[in-house]
Design a protein around this motif. Structure first.
Motif, PDB file in Angstrom:
ATOM      1  N   VAL A 141      31.510  34.565  -0.410  1.00 12.86           N
ATOM      2  CA  VAL A 141      32.764  34.506  -0.470  1.00 12.86           C
ATOM      3  C   VAL A 141      33.192  33.456  -1.401  1.00 12.86           C
ATOM      4  CG1 VAL A 141      35.225  33.957   0.887  1.00 12.86           C
ATOM      5  CG2 VAL A 141      33.098  35.386   2.025  1.00 12.86           C
ATOM      6  N   PRO A 142      33.796  33.765  -2.518  1.00 14.60           N
ATOM      7  CA  PRO A 142      34.229  32.784  -3.364  1.00 14.60           C
ATOM      8  C   PRO A 142      35.107  31.660  -2.981  1.00 14.60           C
ATOM      9  CG  PRO A 142      34.677  34.954  -4.513  1.00 14.60           C
ATOM     10  CD  PRO A 142      34.173  35.028  -3.077  1.00 14.60           C
ATOM     11  N   GLY A 143      34.629  30.326  -3.202  1.00 14.08           N
ATOM     12  CA  GLY A 143      35.359  29.228  -2.733  1.00 14.08           C
ATOM     13  C   GLY A 143      34.997  28.800  -1.322  1.00 14.08           C
ATOM     14  N   TYR A 144      34.010  29.724  -0.714  1.00 16.70           N
ATOM     15  CA  TYR A 144      33.674  29.157   0.511  1.00 16.70           C
ATOM     16  C   TYR A 144      32.129  29.291   0.602  1.00 16.70           C
ATOM     17  CZ  TYR A 144      38.563  29.256   1.972  1.00 16.70           C
ATOM     18  OH  TYR A 144      39.949  28.820   1.521  1.00 16.70           O
ATOM     19  N   PHE A 145      31.311  28.371   1.269  1.00 12.17           N
ATOM     20  CA  PHE A 145      30.000  28.391   1.166  1.00 12.17           C
ATOM     21  C   PHE A 145      29.493  29.068   2.819  1.00 12.17           C
ATOM     22  CE2 PHE A 145      31.240  24.964  -1.517  1.00 12.17           C
ATOM     23  CZ  PHE A 145      30.629  25.014  -2.518  1.00 12.17           C
ATOM     24  N   VAL A 146      29.357  29.964   2.524  1.00 12.57           N
ATOM     25  CA  VAL A 146      28.795  30.747   3.710  1.00 12.57           C
ATOM     26  C   VAL A 146      27.419  30.882   4.156  1.00 12.57           C
ATOM     27  CG1 VAL A 146      29.090  33.115   5.234  1.00 12.57           C
ATOM     28  CG2 VAL A 146      31.044  32.206   3.661  1.00 12.57           C
ATOM     29  N   GLY A 147      26.860  30.571   5.486  1.00  9.71           N
ATOM     30  CA  GLY A 147      25.563  30.704   5.636  1.00  9.71           C
ATOM     31  C   GLY A 147      25.512  31.547   6.847  1.00  9.71           C
ATOM     32  N   GLY A 148      24.339  32.332   7.182  1.00  9.06           N
ATOM     33  CA  GLY A 148      24.359  33.327   8.117  1.00  9.06           C
ATOM     34  C   GLY A 148      23.084  34.101   8.278  1.00  9.06           C
ATOM     35  N   LYS A 149      23.321  34.989   9.455  1.00  6.75           N
ATOM     36  CA  LYS A 149      21.805  35.558   9.454  1.00  6.75           C
ATOM     37  C   LYS A 149      22.253  37.262  10.087  1.00  6.75           C
ATOM     38  CE  LYS A 149      17.444  36.779   9.711  1.00  6.75           C
ATOM     39  NZ  LYS A 149      17.834  37.904   9.469  1.00  6.75           N
ATOM     40  N   THR A 150      21.796  38.102   9.628  1.00  7.31           N
ATOM     41  CA  THR A 150      21.811  39.354  10.017  1.00  7.31           C
ATOM     42  C   THR A 150      21.092  39.837  11.136  1.00  7.31           C
ATOM     43  OG1 THR A 150      20.340  40.309   8.450  1.00  7.31           O
ATOM     44  CG2 THR A 150      22.733  40.347   7.746  1.00  7.31           C
ATOM     45  N   GLY A 151      21.179  40.869  12.018  1.00  9.34           N
ATOM     46  CA  GLY A 151      20.452  41.282  12.980  1.00  9.34           C
ATOM     47  C   GLY A 151      21.078  42.564  13.284  1.00  9.34           C
ATOM     48  N   THR A 152      20.025  43.436  13.325  1.00 10.53           N
ATOM     49  CA  THR A 152      20.133  45.056  13.439  1.00 10.53           C
ATOM     50  C   THR A 152      19.181  45.457  14.696  1.00 10.53           C
ATOM     51  OG1 THR A 152      20.689  45.366  11.240  1.00 10.53           O
ATOM     52  CG2 THR A 152      20.428  47.284  12.579  1.00 10.53           C
ATOM     53  N   ALA A 153      19.573  45.859  15.869  1.00 10.46           N
ATOM     54  CA  ALA A 153      19.031  46.294  16.878  1.00 10.46           C
ATOM     55  C   ALA A 153      19.148  47.618  17.292  1.00 10.46           C
ATOM     56  CB  ALA A 153      19.231  45.415  18.122  1.00 10.46           C
ATOM     57  N   ASP A 154      18.049  48.306  17.769  1.00 14.54           N
ATOM     58  CA  ASP A 154      18.333  49.729  18.138  1.00 14.54           C
ATOM     59  C   ASP A 154      18.779  49.859  19.435  1.00 14.54           C
ATOM     60  OD1 ASP A 154      17.293  50.973  15.869  1.00 14.54           O
ATOM     61  OD2 ASP A 154      15.160  50.785  16.601  1.00 14.54           O
ATOM     62  N   LYS A 155      19.844  50.609  19.658  1.00 11.90           N
ATOM     63  CA  LYS A 155      20.537  50.599  21.177  1.00 11.90           C
ATOM     64  C   LYS A 155      19.432  51.368  22.019  1.00 11.90           C
ATOM     65  CE  LYS A 155      24.657  51.304  22.067  1.00 11.90           C
ATOM     66  NZ  LYS A 155      26.028  51.827  22.180  1.00 11.90           N
ATOM     67  N   PRO A 156      19.350  50.769  23.327  1.00 11.45           N
ATOM     68  CA  PRO A 156      18.498  51.290  24.332  1.00 11.45           C
ATOM     69  C   PRO A 156      19.039  52.216  25.062  1.00 11.45           C
ATOM     70  CG  PRO A 156      19.623  49.309  25.103  1.00 11.45           C
ATOM     71  CD  PRO A 156      20.036  49.473  23.328  1.00 11.45           C
ATOM     72  N   LYS A 157      18.229  53.414  25.332  1.00  6.75           N
ATOM     73  CA  LYS A 157      18.623  54.520  26.125  1.00  6.75           C
ATOM     74  C   LYS A 157      18.998  54.202  27.607  1.00  6.75           C
ATOM     75  CE  LYS A 157      16.440  57.658  23.244  1.00  6.75           C
ATOM     76  NZ  LYS A 157      15.570  58.788  23.258  1.00  6.75           N
ATOM     77  N   PRO A 158      19.891  54.694  28.413  1.00  5.14           N
ATOM     78  CA  PRO A 158      19.841  54.297  29.724  1.00  5.14           C
ATOM     79  C   PRO A 158      18.643  54.336  30.567  1.00  5.14           C
ATOM     80  CG  PRO A 158      21.632  55.878  29.142  1.00  5.14           C
ATOM     81  CD  PRO A 158      20.691  55.846  27.951  1.00  5.14           C
ATOM     82  N   ARG A 159      18.025  55.459  30.104  1.00  2.58           N
ATOM     83  CA  ARG A 159      16.490  55.757  31.085  1.00  2.58           C
ATOM     84  C   ARG A 159      15.108  54.957  30.270  1.00  2.58           C
ATOM     85  NH1 ARG A 159      17.492  61.724  33.651  1.00  2.58           N
ATOM     86  NH2 ARG A 159      19.672  61.136  34.595  1.00  2.58           N
ATOM     87  N   GLY A 160      15.487  54.316  29.377  1.00  2.00           N
ATOM     88  CA  GLY A 160      14.192  53.643  28.820  1.00  2.00           C
ATOM     89  C   GLY A 160      14.202  54.309  27.194  1.00  2.00           C
ATOM     90  N   GLY A 161      13.433  53.451  26.353  1.00  2.00           N
ATOM     91  CA  GLY A 161      13.452  53.928  25.208  1.00  2.00           C
ATOM     92  C   GLY A 161      14.653  53.349  23.961  1.00  2.00           C
ATOM     93  N   TYR A 162      14.623  53.764  23.054  1.00  2.00           N
ATOM     94  CA  TYR A 162      15.571  53.410  21.851  1.00  2.00           C
ATOM     95  C   TYR A 162      16.211  54.542  21.340  1.00  2.00           C
ATOM     96  CZ  TYR A 162      14.416  48.605  23.079  1.00  2.00           C
ATOM     97  OH  TYR A 162      14.191  47.222  23.531  1.00  2.00           O
TER      98      TYR A 162
END
Length: 596
Positions: free
Chosen positions: A494-515
Motif C-alpha cells: 500500500v503506497p505510503g504505508y509499510f505493511v507486513g503480514g503473512k498469508t495462510g491458505t488451509a483446506d476446509k475439513p469435511k464433516p466426516r473427516g478428510g479435506y
C-alpha cells in the motif's frame, strides 16, 4: 399518685384550738390543687401542639423536597409499574469511542385487544388486516368472538400504524406504551450489538433485555437505572467499521466467497477498532436462530469469534519467533527444506510439491516453507511449543465482551506429539478463531507483550505480561515485512504505508473427516506500519475463488491479501495515520542538474 386531703385532720384540730376557721384550710387546698391541675393540662396541651407542629413541618418538608426533585428531573420516569410486578423501563445507550450512537431507546406502542369491550369484532378484524397484512383475518375473528378476554396483536407498531388503528375506532383495541431498542445504523456492527428483546411484559410497560452480543454481555449494566444517563462507550470507531464492512462485502463478492470476517485491533491496548462478520443481519429485526444445517451458514454466526478454523501458514511466524527467542536460530540461520521429510510415519510436503532447498529462517517465512517451519518446530519440541502458544492465549476462549466469544474455544490435539508440533507450526492440527490470531500477532507487533482483546474503550494502555523478547518480536516484524515486499503477499503493498503480514491458505475439513480439494479458508494476518506497528488486521475469506485467470485461484495471496490491502488503504487515514514516503536505495536515485 398520692392525693393530698382537702381537710387534713391534724391541721383542722390545730386550727380549732387556735380559734381559726377550718373551712379556710379546705378552700386553700382546693385552690392549690386546681392550680396544679391547670398547669398539668397546659403542659399536656403545649406538648401536643409541639408534636403536631413537628409533624406538619416534616410533612411540608417532604412535600417540598419531592416537588423540588420532580422539578429537576426529566419528565420520563426511569421505572414504570404494571399490575403485580415492577418492570424496569430504562436502558442505557451504547456509543462508539467518539460518542457516536450505536444503540438507544425509542418510545413506541404495542397493540392488544380486549374482545369483551369490542363493538364490532368482525369489522375490527377486517380493519386490522388492512393495517397489518401479515395477520390472519379468520383467526382474529375467531379470537375476538371466542372466550378470550385479552389478546396481544402486535408487540411493536409505528406511529403511522397506531393512527390507522385509532381510525378503526373500536374501544376494544388498546395500546400499551413500550420502550423499543433502536439501532440507528441498521446492520452496521450487528454482530457486536447482538440485539435486544422483551422480558417481563405488561400493558403499562415492558422490560428490554439483551439477547446477544454486547447487549447481553452488559445487560446488568445497561438495565441499571443508575446508568441511564451514562452510555456504554465501546472501542469501536463507527467510521472505520462502516468502511471495513463496505470493503469486506465487496471483496467477498469479488472473490466469490460464501462468508468473510475481519478484525482490526490496536496492538498496545487490545482495543478492537472494527470487527466484521459476513453475511450479516439487522439487529432491529433479528432473525431466528437456525435449527438445522451448518451453524456457520446462519447470518447470526460470528465468524470472528465463533469461527474456529485451521488457519494455515499464518501460524508459521510463531514458530520462527519462538525459535529465535530460544536462541535456536536467527533470521540468517540456514535450514535444509529439501525432502523427503517424515514425522510419525507421515510425509511432510510443500505447497504444490515445491522443493526450496536450503533456506534462511527469514526466507522460510517469505516462501512459506512447511518443511522449514516443521524442522524449527522439532527443535523447539512439543512441550515448549505448547507453553508458548498458551502464553499467547491460544488455549482458551478469548475474554472478549460479547457472549458469543465464550463458544470460540480452540480445538487442540488430544496428544501433542512431534507430528502435532510440526503440523501446528504451519497452521494445521489446531483450530483457533481470527480473534485469537489478532491477539497473537499483536504480541509480535507491540514488542513481545501479551494482548487481551477488548471492546471497551481504554483510556490508557494496559501492558500484559511479556511473552517474547523485543529482539524476537523485532525479527518477527522484519520477516513479516519481507513477506509483503518480496514474498507471497506482494499484493499487500500500500503506497505510503509499510505493511507486513503473512498469508495462510488451509483446506476446509469435511464433516466426516478428510479435506475438500477445492474449498479453502484464506487468511491474511497483517500489521501496519511495519516499522512502528499501531494496528493488526486479520482478513479471512471462506471458500474464496478468484476467477479472472484460466484457472480459479483460491490461495490467500490472490484472495484475502488484495481485500486487506484495500481495507488498509481506506482505513489508515481514518485512523489518523499519515502516509510516509518509503525510502529507496541510492542506486535508484538519478541526480540531475539545472541552470538558470
Amino acid at each position: 399518685m398520692i392525693r393530698t386531703p382537702l381537710r387534713p385532720l391534724a391541721r383542722i384540730l390545730d386550727a380549732r384550738q387556735k380559734g381559726e376557721n377550718p373551712d379556710a384550710i379546705e378552700n386553700e387546698n382546693k385552690r392549690i390543687r386546681h392550680e396544679q391541675m391547670r398547669d398539668n393540662a397546659r403542659l399536656r396541651a403545649e406538648g401536643r401542639l409541639l408534636v403536631l407542629g413537628v409533624f406538619f413541618f416534616c410533612a411540608f418538608g417532604v412535600v417540598g423536597a419531592r416537588m423540588g426533585m420532580l422539578a429537576s428531573t426529566d419528565r420520563v420516569e426511569p421505572r414504570a409499574h404494571a399490575p403485580g410486578a415492577v418492570i424496569s423501563a430504562s436502558r442505557a445507550d451504547i456509543v462508539d469511542r467518539h460518542g457516536n450512537l450505536l444503540a438507544t431507546n425509542f418510545d413506541t406502542h404495542a397493540l392488544y385487544a380486549q374482545p369483551k369491550h369490542m363493538v364490532d369484532p368482525v369489522m375490527a378484524a377486517r380493519g386490522l388486516v388492512k393495517v397489518f397484512p401479515d395477520l390472519d383475518e379468520a383467526q382474529l375473528v375467531k379470537d375476538f368472538t371466542g372466550k378470550r378476554k385479552f389478546l396481544w396483536i402486535k408487540k411493536k407498531i409505528s406511529p403511522e400504524q397506531k393512527q390507522a388503528v385509532h381510525d378503526i375506532g373500536d374501544p376494544g383495541l388498546l395500546f400499551a406504551p413500550r420502550d423499543m431498542r433502536l439501532y440507528p445504523n441498521g446492520t452496521l456492527a450487528a454482530h457486536i450489538m447482538g440485539g435486544a428483546s422483551y422480558g417481563k411484559e405488561g400493558v403499562h410497560a415492558a422490560e428490554v433485555i439483551g439477547v446477544a452480543g454486547v447487549e447481553k454481555y452488559f445487560d446488568d449494566y445497561l438495565r441499571d437505572p443508575v446508568n441511564a444517563g451514562k452510555p456504554l462507550a465501546l472501542s469501536l470507531d463507527l467510521t472505520v467499521q462502516a468502511a471495513s464492512e463496505r470493503i469486506l462485502w465487496g471483496g467477498m463478492k469479488l472473490m466469490n466467497a460464501k462468508g468473510a470476517t475481519s478484525v482490526l485491533m490496536d496492538v498496545k491496548t487490545g482495543e478492537v477498532i472494527s470487527m466484521v462478520s459476513l453475511p450479516t443481519f439487522d439487529p432491529n429485526n433479528r432473525p431466528r436462530p437456525a435449527v438445522e444445517g451448518d451453524a456457520s451458514d446462519s447470518p447470526l454466526f460470528n465468524r470472528a469469534v465463533q469461527g474456529v478454523y485451521e488457519l494455515g501458514s499464518v501460524f508459521k511466524i510463531f514458530a520462527a519467533t519462538q525459535a529465535i527467542e530460544l536462541g535456536l536460530v536467527n533470521t540468517e540461520t540456514v535450514i535444509e527444506t529439501k525432502g523427503p521429510m517424515k514425522v510419525g510415519g507421515f510425509r511432510i510436503g510443500e505447497f504444490q510439491g515445491k522443493n526450496y532447498g536450503a533456506l534462511s529462517v527469514a526466507d522460510i517465512i517469505v516462501k512459506s516453507s512447511n518443511r522449514g517451519t516443521g524442522r524449527m518446530a522439532l527443535q523447539i519440541g512439543p512441550k515448549r511449543q505448547q507453553e508458548f502458544l498458551k502464553s499467547l492465549g491460544f488455549f482458551e476462549a478469548t475474554p472478549f465482551e460479547i457472549v458469543e466469544a465464550a463458544g470460540g474455544k480452540p480445538l487442540l490435539p488430544k496428544k501433542w506429539t512431534d507430528l502435532s508440533a510440526v503440523t501446528i507450526s504451519y497452521g494445521h492440527g489446531m483450530s483457533t478463531s481470527p480473534m485469537h490470531l489478532a491477539a497473537g500477532y499483536a504480541a509480535i507487533a507491540n514488542g513481545g507483550f501479551k494482548v487481551t482483546p477488548t471492546l471497551i474503550k481504554q483510556d490508557t494502555p494496559k501492558q500484559g505480561p511479556r511473552v517474547m523478547s523485543e529482539r524476537a518480536a523485532r525479527d518477527g516484524r522484519m520477516m513479516l515485512r519481507k513477506v509483503v515486499s518480496k514474498g507471497t503477499a506482494s499484493f499487500a503493498r500500500v503506497p505510503g504505508y509499510f505493511v507486513g503480514g503473512k498469508t495462510g491458505t488451509a483446506d476446509k475439513p469435511k464433516p466426516r473427516g478428510g479435506y475438500y480439494k477445492k474449498k479453502t479458508l484464506a487468511t491474511f494476518a497483517s500489521i501496519f506500519p511495519a516499522h512502528d506497528p499501531k494496528y493488526v488486521l486479520i482478513v479471512t475469506l471462506d471458500e474464496p475463488s478468484e476467477n479472472s485467470g484460466d484457472k480459479p485461484r483460491r490461495t490467500a495471496g490472490w484472495t484475502a491479501v488484495p481485500v486487506a490491502a484495500e481495507m488498509i488503504r481506506r482505513v489508515a487515514p481514518l485512523l489518523g495515520l499519515r502516509p510516509a514516503v518509503e525510502p529507496v536505495k541510492p542506486s535508484m536515485v538519478t541526480l540531475t542538474s539545472s541552470s538558470n
